[in-house]
Design a protein around this motif. Structure first.
Motif, mmCIF file in Angstrom:
data_model
loop_
_atom_site.group_PDB
_atom_site.id
_atom_site.type_symbol
_atom_site.label_atom_id
_atom_site.label_comp_id
_atom_site.label_asym_id
_atom_site.label_seq_id
_atom_site.Cartn_x
_atom_site.Cartn_y
_atom_site.Cartn_z
ATOM 1 N N TYR A 154 8.929 -10.652 5.452
ATOM 2 C CA TYR A 154 7.931 -10.280 6.453
ATOM 3 C C TYR A 154 8.308 -10.812 7.828
ATOM 4 N N ALA A 155 8.927 -11.987 7.877
ATOM 5 C CA ALA A 155 9.344 -12.536 9.168
ATOM 6 C C ALA A 155 10.310 -11.586 9.863
ATOM 7 N N ARG A 156 11.170 -10.930 9.082
ATOM 8 C CA ARG A 156 12.114 -9.961 9.668
ATOM 9 C C ARG A 156 11.381 -8.718 10.172
ATOM 10 N N VAL A 157 10.377 -8.284 9.433
ATOM 11 C CA VAL A 157 9.572 -7.155 9.919
ATOM 12 C C VAL A 157 8.825 -7.555 11.184
ATOM 13 N N ASN A 158 8.227 -8.735 11.146
ATOM 14 C CA ASN A 158 7.437 -9.223 12.270
ATOM 15 C C ASN A 158 8.267 -9.394 13.528
ATOM 16 N N GLY A 159 9.527 -9.824 13.366
ATOM 17 C CA GLY A 159 10.377 -10.056 14.526
ATOM 18 C C GLY A 159 11.215 -8.861 14.931
ATOM 19 N N PHE A 160 11.804 -8.179 13.933
ATOM 20 C CA PHE A 160 12.740 -7.097 14.233
ATOM 21 C C PHE A 160 12.086 -5.722 14.291
ATOM 22 N N ASP A 161 10.869 -5.601 13.768
ATOM 23 C CA ASP A 161 10.168 -4.317 13.800
ATOM 24 C C ASP A 161 8.736 -4.525 14.289
ATOM 25 N N SER A 162 8.601 -5.327 15.331
ATOM 26 C CA SER A 162 7.286 -5.650 15.873
ATOM 27 C C SER A 162 6.594 -4.406 16.421
ATOM 28 N N ARG A 163 5.289 -4.350 16.229
ATOM 29 C CA ARG A 163 4.470 -3.285 16.808
ATOM 30 C C ARG A 163 3.546 -3.834 17.892
ATOM 31 N N ASP A 164 3.771 -5.067 18.276
ATOM 32 C CA ASP A 164 2.954 -5.685 19.317
ATOM 33 C C ASP A 164 3.182 -4.949 20.634
ATOM 34 N N PRO A 165 2.147 -4.353 21.219
ATOM 35 C CA PRO A 165 2.362 -3.589 22.462
ATOM 36 C C PRO A 165 2.842 -4.430 23.633
ATOM 37 N N ALA A 166 2.612 -5.742 23.578
ATOM 38 C CA ALA A 166 3.029 -6.617 24.682
ATOM 39 C C ALA A 166 4.484 -7.032 24.576
ATOM 40 N N ARG A 167 5.185 -6.602 23.537
ATOM 41 C CA ARG A 167 6.561 -7.054 23.336
ATOM 42 C C ARG A 167 7.534 -6.424 24.312
ATOM 43 N N LEU A 168 7.260 -5.198 24.781
ATOM 44 C CA LEU A 168 8.205 -4.451 25.607
ATOM 45 C C LEU A 168 8.244 -4.989 27.033
ATOM 46 N N VAL A 169 9.458 -5.237 27.510
ATOM 47 C CA VAL A 169 9.629 -5.698 28.885
ATOM 48 C C VAL A 169 9.417 -4.537 29.853
ATOM 49 N N TYR A 170 9.978 -3.384 29.495
ATOM 50 C CA TYR A 170 9.868 -2.184 30.310
ATOM 51 C C TYR A 170 9.336 -1.053 29.423
ATOM 52 N N PRO A 171 8.379 -0.266 29.889
ATOM 53 C CA PRO A 171 7.776 0.751 29.019
ATOM 54 C C PRO A 171 8.738 1.841 28.577
ATOM 55 N N ASP A 172 9.830 2.037 29.317
ATOM 56 C CA ASP A 172 10.756 3.122 29.003
ATOM 57 C C ASP A 172 12.049 2.633 28.365
ATOM 58 N N ARG A 173 12.093 1.361 27.905
ATOM 59 C CA ARG A 173 13.336 0.815 27.359
ATOM 60 C C ARG A 173 13.058 -0.026 26.118
ATOM 61 N N LYS A 174 14.123 -0.385 25.445
ATOM 62 C CA LYS A 174 13.997 -1.076 24.156
ATOM 63 C C LYS A 174 14.050 -2.592 24.271
ATOM 64 N N TRP A 175 14.233 -3.125 25.457
ATOM 65 C CA TRP A 175 14.280 -4.572 25.632
ATOM 66 C C TRP A 175 12.900 -5.179 25.373
ATOM 67 N N GLU A 176 12.899 -6.321 24.665
ATOM 68 C CA GLU A 176 11.642 -6.988 24.322
ATOM 69 C C GLU A 176 11.649 -8.433 24.818
#
Length: 492
Positions: free
Chosen positions: A305-327
């Motif tokens: 679950y830690a890998r899901v939580n970290g590598f497949d996060s669905r937290d909307p605040a994780r994204l640095v830029y709305p149009d990119r994959k950087w978190e």
């Protein structure tokens, strides 16, 4: 006759009321006689009571669920204890040794997302025998954290010493002795603490940072009149293992801390959850065979679950830029994970599974001061980064940093530096990459270097997933207002 009619009506009303109440019970889905299918198997109930087999199955499920929650909640503590032990046992395991990566960290060191451009120093501080003194020179950057990764004392311009150095005195929990004058005093809530410092290269050399760190002295207060010689160990090129396990040993490590650290370092909800899986403050952790089997399962599920939580996060605040994959590595911008008005344990666990060092300075949004970190494990199309494929990253000109920037590649399995044929799996301002005419920098990732691109290439390993962290030391305004932003990593 009239009375008999009234009685009949009354009985009818009572029956209707009883039926309505029964229907109300059914509408609440109360279990009476049922054969339920669930993720825990088939569960049998008779008259509202569970069968013996179903009761046992549910007890085991609850035990595993609580153990998984303990795993996630206590991950920062067990991880930091692994760092404490790894640095304590390195080299000759001298009690006052400071491990310094004099030639920088490389893939031999098993440490969560270490940096290949910064000189690191770590020391395990043991307060079980009394107060400990740490003499720090001026202009040192770092601090001391308790076993929960909470900062006790910061060192540097923004720390307790204001960058002037001095003698730090760490006091153990409940210390009632005399506190001498002339010390920067820190009260540790735990008997174990970690002293960590970092330094930057000067003209590509680590020597100045190493020389500064070697002015450090660590010794018991009881030996202040005649301190022992300071011990140093060069961690570069050495297998210093500081990683925590994803098996039952995780709970063994936590059991040791619960047994001999003050119970006050854990919250009441922490202690309740841990007690339910056999971890009770001040008592040896001695699970029976059945509990060991469930704990082993919980550790694997916790890691999964830690890998899901970290590598497949669905937290909307994780994204640095709305149009990119950087978190963001620090989702919410807080090293205490309470930006929402409460401690978000999922955000904390996502960080703790892949990183260490929850210092406020690492999340501080101060222009030109400290550092900022963003990471990605996905390409521009949203697929996970694959060590067998070739990728390209363009970093625009004028990276907004006062000090330096770096892009470092990590193994998704160990979350440590990716082991390849390269000494350092990274490109940075220090590594001297080829710069394009417009000031941008192209970085190439893949098993084989593109012809003529070797200087800007990071090798990856087929069959291994990888992710990267981009660091900004001394971040400037365009980083914070996002007028400057890196491209996504694209397949080529």
């Amino acid at each position: 006759m009239l009375q008999r009619c009234k009685l009949t009506v009354l009985i009818g009303l009572i029956l209707m009321s009883t039926q309505a109440f029964a229907q109300k019970e059914v509408s609440n889905d109360w279990i009476e006689d049922a054969h339920l299918k669930s993720r825990y198997g088939e569960l049998d109930f008779k008259g509202g009571y569970p069968s013996a087999e179903s009761a046992q199955r549910l007890r085991e499920a609850l035990f595993v669920n609580r153990a998984v929650e303990v795993y996630l909640a206590q991950m920062p503590t067990v991880s930091w204890y692994s760092v404490w032990k790894g640095t304590q046992q390195a080299g000759q395991a001298k009690p006052n040794q400071l491990v310094i990566w004099e030639s920088l960290m490389d893939a031999q060191t098993l440490l969560l997302t270490g940096n290949t451009e910064t000189v690191y120093g770590l020391a395990a501080v043991d307060l079980r025998n009394g107060p400990v003194v740490i003499e720090v020179p001026p202009k040192m950057l770092g601090g001391v954290s308790d076993i929960r990764q909470a900062e006790i004392i910061g060192i540097g311009p923004g720390g307790m010493d204001k960058g002037q150095g001095g003698k730090v005195l760490l006091l153990p929990p409940g210390y009632e002795g005399t506190v001498p004058q002339g010390y920067l005093v820190g009260h540790s809530p735990s008997y174990r603490a970690v002293f960590g410092v970092r330094g930057f290269q000067v003209d590509g050399s680590t020597a100045p940072a190493v020389a500064l760190m070697k002015q450090t002295r660590i010794y018991p207060l009881s030996a202040a009149a005649n301190p022992p010689a300071q011990a140093f160990f060069n961690g570069s090129g050495q297998r210093v293992d500081t990683l925590f396990p994803d098996n039952i040993a995780f709970f063994d490590e936590l059991g040791r801390l619960v047994q001999d650290e003050p119970k006050a370092i854990f919250t009441d909800p922490d202690r309740f959850a841990m007690a339910n899986v056999g971890l009770v403050s001040g008592q040896p952790f001695q699970p029976d065979a059945a509990q060991k089997k469930l704990l082993a399962e919980a550790a694997q599920l916790g890691g999964a679950y830690a890998r899901v939580n970290g590598f497949d996060s669905r937290d909307p605040a994780r994204l640095v830029y709305p149009d990119r994959k950087w978190e963001w590595t620090f989702i919410g911008g807080s090293a205490t994970w309470d930006a929402q008005g409460y401690v978000n344990s999922d955000r904390r666990a996502a960080f703790a599974y892949s990183a260490i060092g929850m210092s406020p300075a690492m999340a501080s949004k101060a222009v030109g001061v400290g550092s900022q970190y963003i990471w990605t494990m996905r390409d521009a199309d949203g697929a996970y980064l694959d060590g067998g494929r070739d990728y390209h990253l363009r970093i625009p000109a004028n990276v907004p940093v006062k000090d330096f920037w770096s892009v470092v590649v990590y193994d998704a399995q160990t979350r440590s530096l990716l082991r390849t044929g390269q000494k350092f799996p990274s490109i940075s301002q220090y590594s001297g990459p080829v710069v394009n005419a417009d000031g941008s920098v192209d970085i190439w990732f893949g098993p084989v270097a593109p012809a003529g691109k070797e200087k800007n290439w990071v090798q990856t390993v087929p069959g291994k997933g990888w992710f990267t962290i981009m660091r900004f030391y001394g971040p400037l305004g365009p980083f914070f207002d996002k007028t400057w932003r890196p491209e996504d990593i694209a397949r080529r």
